[in-house]
Design an enzyme around this catalytic site. Structure first.
Site: not given
Length: 622
Positions: A142, A195, A213, A284-285, A307-308, A463
């Site tokens: 991760y 992203r 993930k 995600e992203d 999640d973001d 991150n």
């Protein structure tokens, strides 16, 4: 209400009703404990050895070797899983340097290569190694190493893992989902690669984040690895380097926009929920402009969360509540904190919304409470302080725009720099979600010295590591040891001498999303509600002991991740019960779930967490 909206509402209601019927009529033929029953396989010999789901390597017993036609295909000495792991770990240490692809290849990426090879040949052993060494290997599978993996994915690709849906597959997705071999999928992590972490548009390479993930869903939450599915939705890329790269594995066209983009995501969601009505989908992203829009579009119809937006927010709230406790104050004092937020993307706005809701709830959930909570935030983006004077303000950031006259009284104006805002506001917390490495410069940190807090907090949450707004060394060297520091990626603690330590708390989303997913799965809740997310966040905030918090430790060590996840999952289920959302899971129907006391609920969660133990394999001819 327009015809289109009525049709959408009708479609949403029918989909929910359809899924409720499926829940109530689902077969209850499974045992409650994961991994404690024989597994039926329809292959033998080399086919078994080449299948990572079932391969045990040298751990196949002689009985199994006879039963599965493996005699002579393996060395004669039977080894147990612990011996296998010992042999692997010895080889890992020896091969790390040899696995490097030239002197520029970081050691972390070499570790990833070796672990990935193990994953390709023996899933059970891979997850046993990961769980037993989670502190060392979570940063490999991760963040931050997964960022390097995504950036180099075309060169690292060896065998497919997960599914790829592209803009070229429109009209075919409903049939495509049946190409996946698993009859049951509990968890999907999906990205469009637009992203990835703070690295920007990586296109189809973003599949690496979905794989990483899900590795943590298995390791932390005990989701069965045969029932997880990483997904890449390839709608093109706006990364000019990838568009010109002949080795790029994705569609070499610019990204779809507007309704064309929405149509692709809609078709994907319809397809996966048609085949797997109970699946949970984690987004995600996705870039900010789509993250919020898709969340609002699907969250009341499907079991999904982002999640973001929501996971990052929950972890940040837990840390902020921990920072209040670290000052020796009760968590109910949270609404008094002044918070400067650097970054107004999907993660930043997600944290702001969640923090405002938490403060308002503590103040009574009235309109006045929301107004009071909103006044505790100052948001700074690439253009500076966001005020009502901003032209073309992002609608998601609008509620947090400061009033122009109020700011003038504070000596600030539209577009004021971060240093100016920190100097004038004197915040309790400086929270970074900007993806701009080094944004908290020496000047910014010096300005934090005037904070009115008895123990100011710096949250450098972006991150991967290179995008962190500052390092713990930067912060502690300027603000001294009486401060709280948290980051998104792992850093080492800072030693002051004489036994004094500046704790670097990793505010990693992995503390929350596995528990949210597991709790939603085991409750049978048809949606992931705000209350369930809030329960997860508060459970994490309360996990640390008073003694630990007063030492500046606001997040637990990753080594406790299985226990943390178990407790968060139980808290999510309890909240689902409170909101009358539970529909049960397997033979535990909603009525039985309601009867469980706290100890029984924890036992229920633990019994449904998969452990990496080799199952007994039984061959059955098709």
């Amino acid at each position: 209400m327009g015809i289109a909206n009525k049709l959408r509402l009708s479609s949403s209601l029918s989909r929910i009703l359809h899924r409720r019927i499926l829940y109530s009529s689902a077969s209850r033929s499974f045992t409650t404990s994961e991994g404690h029953r024989p597994t039926i396989v329809h292959k033998q010999g080399l086919d078994i050895l080449h299948d990572p789901w079932f391969n045990k390597g040298t751990a196949f017993t002689m009985t199994e070797r006879n039963r599965l036609d493996l005699r002579g295909l393996l060395p004669p000495n039977v080894m147990d899983s612990e011996q296998q792991i010992q042999r692997f770990m010895t080889d890992l240490k020896r091969l790390e340097e040899q696995a490097r692809d030239g002197p520029s290849d970081p050691n972390a990426l070499a570790k990833w290569r070796i672990l990935n090879r193990l994953h390709d040949r023996n899933e059970t052993m891979y997850y046993k190694v990961l769980i037993n060494n989670i502190e060392e290997y979570a940063p490999i599978v991760y963040t931050p190493t997964v960022g390097l993996v995504c950036q180099n994915y075309s060169g690292l690709f060896r065998r497919p893992r997960g599914m790829y849906f592209s803009a070229e597959d429109r009209g075919e997705m409903m049939s495509m989902v049946y190409n996946w071999p698993a009859e049951q999928v509990d968890m999907i992590v999906v990205t469009d690669g637009s992203r990835i972490l703070g690295l920007g548009d990586l296109g189809v390479h973003g599949i690496g984040i979905a794989v990483g993930k899900l590795d943590l869903y298995v390791a932390a939450a005990g989701i069965n690895p045969q029932r997880v599915l990483p997904v890449m939705i390839d709608v093109g890329t706006n990364n000019e380097k990838l568009l010109k790269d002949p080795m790029y594995l994705g569609l070499q066209q610019h990204r779809l926009e507007d309704d064309n983009y929405i149509d692709v995501i809609d078709e994907f969601m319809e397809a996966v929920y048609t085949r797997w009505p109970h699946v949970i989908v984690q987004f995600e992203d996705f870039q900010s402009k789509w993250a919020f829009k898709l969340l609002q579009r699907y969250r009341c119809t499907y079991r999904m969360f982002n999640d973001d937006v929501q996971g990052t927010a929950g972890v940040a709230i837990a840390g902020l509540l921990g920072a209040v406790r670290a000052q020796g104050r009760p968590m109910i004092d949270f609404p008094k904190m002044k918070i400067v937020v650097a970054g107004a993307g999907s993660a930043g706005i997600g944290v702001l919304n969640a923090a405002r809701k938490t403060m308002a709830r503590m103040l009574g959930n009235t309109e006045t409470a929301f107004d009071s909570a909103q006044s505790q935030f100052w948001v700074v983006d690439a253009q500076g302080l966001i005020t009502e004077g901003r032209e073309n303000i992002d609608p998601e950031a609008q509620p947090f725009a400061r009033k122009t006259k109020e700011m003038e009284r504070q000596g600030l104006k539209e577009g004021a720099t971060l240093v100016e805002v920190v100097r004038e506001v004197k915040p309790d917390v400086l929270l970074g979600l900007s993806a701009v490495g080094g944004l908290f410069s020496k000047e910014v940190l010096e300005a934090m010295k005037v904070s009115t807090s008895t123990r100011p907090a710096i949250f450098a949450m972006s991150n991967p590591t290179k995008n962190a707004e500052c390092t713990p060394q930067d912060a502690f060297s300027i603000l001294g040891e009486n401060m709280i520091f948290a980051s998104g990626s792992p850093f080492k603690n800072v030693e002051f001498g004489s036994g004094h330590v500046g704790h670097c708390n990793q505010g990693n989303n992995m503390y929350l999303f596995p528990g949210i997913g597991l709790g939603t799965l085991l409750s049978g809740a048809p949606i992931v509600s705000d209350g369930m997310l809030q329960a997860a966040s508060e459970c994490l905030a309360a996990y640390m002991s008073e003694e630990e918090v007063l030492q500046g430790i606001i997040y637990p060590p990753i080594s406790r991740i299985r226990d943390i996840t178990k407790r968060i999952a139980a808290a999510v289920i309890k909240e689902a019960i409170e909101e009358d959302l539970v529909e049960g899971y397997r033979e535990m129907d909603a009525r039985e779930l309601l009867k469980l006391n706290e100890e029984e609920l924890m036992e229920y969660v633990e019994n449904n967490m998969w452990n990496p133990e080799y199952p007994t394999l039984v061959y059955k001819d098709d």
